[in-house]
Write an enzyme that holds these catalytic residues in place. Sequence first.
Site, PDB file in Angstrom:
ATOM      1  N   GLU A  76      12.566  -9.337   2.571  1.00 29.75           N
ATOM      2  CA  GLU A  76      11.735  -8.205   3.003  1.00 29.75           C
ATOM      3  C   GLU A  76      12.552  -6.938   2.782  1.00 29.75           C
ATOM      4  O   GLU A  76      13.701  -6.849   3.229  1.00 29.75           O
ATOM      5  CB  GLU A  76      11.382  -8.372   4.484  1.00 29.75           C
ATOM      6  N   TYR A 113      11.264   8.817   1.983  1.00 29.30           N
ATOM      7  CA  TYR A 113      11.301   7.738   0.987  1.00 29.30           C
ATOM      8  C   TYR A 113      12.072   8.092  -0.286  1.00 29.30           C
ATOM      9  O   TYR A 113      12.247   7.232  -1.153  1.00 29.30           O
ATOM     10  CB  TYR A 113       9.867   7.322   0.632  1.00 29.30           C
ATOM     11  N   PRO A 141       0.799  -1.229   0.000  1.00 30.80           N
ATOM     12  CA  PRO A 141       0.000   0.000   0.000  1.00 30.80           C
ATOM     13  C   PRO A 141       0.834   1.282   0.000  1.00 30.80           C
ATOM     14  O   PRO A 141       1.844   1.371   0.705  1.00 30.80           O
ATOM     15  CB  PRO A 141      -0.797  -0.101   1.308  1.00 30.80           C
ATOM     16  N   ASN A 142       0.372   2.230  -0.780  1.00 32.04           N
ATOM     17  CA  ASN A 142       0.911   3.597  -0.866  1.00 32.04           C
ATOM     18  C   ASN A 142       2.249   3.715  -1.599  1.00 32.04           C
ATOM     19  O   ASN A 142       2.724   4.823  -1.826  1.00 32.04           O
ATOM     20  CB  ASN A 142       1.035   4.225   0.536  1.00 32.04           C
ATOM     21  N   ALA A 173       2.852  -0.557   4.950  1.00 33.52           N
ATOM     22  CA  ALA A 173       2.384  -0.654   6.345  1.00 33.52           C
ATOM     23  C   ALA A 173       1.834  -2.034   6.695  1.00 33.52           C
ATOM     24  O   ALA A 173       1.698  -2.359   7.884  1.00 33.52           O
ATOM     25  CB  ALA A 173       1.325   0.424   6.602  1.00 33.52           C
ATOM     26  N   ASN A 184       8.259  -5.361  -0.529  1.00 35.09           N
ATOM     27  CA  ASN A 184       8.129  -4.223   0.376  1.00 35.09           C
ATOM     28  C   ASN A 184       6.645  -4.147   0.716  1.00 35.09           C
ATOM     29  O   ASN A 184       5.842  -3.679  -0.104  1.00 35.09           O
ATOM     30  CB  ASN A 184       8.603  -2.928  -0.285  1.00 35.09           C
ATOM     31  N   ARG A 225      12.211   4.542  13.433  1.00 34.99           N
ATOM     32  CA  ARG A 225      11.088   5.487  13.301  1.00 34.99           C
ATOM     33  C   ARG A 225      10.098   5.319  14.461  1.00 34.99           C
ATOM     34  O   ARG A 225      10.522   5.009  15.570  1.00 34.99           O
ATOM     35  CB  ARG A 225      10.443   5.285  11.911  1.00 34.99           C
ATOM     36  N   HIS A 277      12.700  -2.602   2.717  1.00 28.07           N
ATOM     37  CA  HIS A 277      12.147  -1.289   3.091  1.00 28.07           C
ATOM     38  C   HIS A 277      13.108  -0.199   2.657  1.00 28.07           C
ATOM     39  O   HIS A 277      14.330  -0.344   2.829  1.00 28.07           O
ATOM     40  CB  HIS A 277      11.929  -1.186   4.602  1.00 28.07           C
ATOM     41  N   ARG A 314       5.312  11.065  -2.144  1.00 18.89           N
ATOM     42  CA  ARG A 314       4.928  10.762  -0.761  1.00 18.89           C
ATOM     43  C   ARG A 314       6.154  10.911   0.154  1.00 18.89           C
ATOM     44  O   ARG A 314       7.121  10.168   0.013  1.00 18.89           O
ATOM     45  CB  ARG A 314       4.400   9.327  -0.715  1.00 18.89           C
TER      46      ARG A 314
HETATM   47  C1  DQA Z   1       8.126   1.175   4.262  1.00 17.13           C
HETATM   48  C2  DQA Z   1       8.091   1.344   5.784  1.00 17.13           C
HETATM   49  C3  DQA Z   1       6.685   1.147   6.317  1.00 17.13           C
HETATM   50  O1  DQA Z   1       6.660   1.362   7.732  1.00 17.13           O
HETATM   51  C4  DQA Z   1       5.719   2.141   5.684  1.00 17.13           C
HETATM   52  O2  DQA Z   1       4.407   1.918   6.139  1.00 17.13           O
HETATM   53  C5  DQA Z   1       5.803   2.148   4.205  1.00 17.13           C
HETATM   54  C6  DQA Z   1       7.112   2.070   3.567  1.00 17.13           C
HETATM   55  C7  DQA Z   1       9.515   1.487   3.678  1.00 17.13           C
HETATM   56  O3  DQA Z   1       9.759   1.117   2.541  1.00 17.13           O
HETATM   57  O4  DQA Z   1      10.333   2.129   4.344  1.00 17.13           O
HETATM   58  O5  DQA Z   1       4.802   2.291   3.516  1.00 17.13           O
HETATM   59  O6  DQA Z   1       7.822  -0.185   3.963  1.00 17.13           O
END
Ligand code: DQA
Length: 151
Positions: free
Chosen positions: A103, A28, A15-16, A82, A79, A112, A105, A23
Amino acid sequence: MTNLKGRLVLLLSGPNLNLLGVREPAIYGADTLEDHVAAASKAAAQLGLEVEHHQSNSEGALIDHVHEARGRAAAIVINPGALTHYGWSLHDALRAFEGPIVELHLSNPDAREPWRRTSVITPVATGCITGFGGHGYRLAMDAVAHLLRTG
Ligand code: DQA
């Protein structure tokens, strides 16, 4: 690594992540998801791998992609956005995948907010790459190539 299953890496974005580039760029970065997928695909090609990418804002759609990868993809790089922190259905789906799982990120969630310090994905991941921004996509492909060579 001759057949497709041996070369195919499923890259999943949660998501997102479709909003990368606009964003929270201070966290990011300025690169778009398309930029990251291009970097991952280029790195993969140099390692003899092929990337198939899917992004979704829905946990169910991501789960479907994990199911479809069974018996078809050699590895998954994900990735989860959330969903990392509460996506137990995604956890269960990944648990049923037979190959290595990385995994990934962009940020370092451990550095954080406290609620980001729990990952329900880490227990089913072979390993994690966090905090290296877009470079993490190249590192993830390198990790997959290593795992497929040695595993
Ligand atoms: C994320 C870290 C997550 O906590 C966050 O909700 C994201 C991006 C990252 O790539 O740093 O959407 O996965």
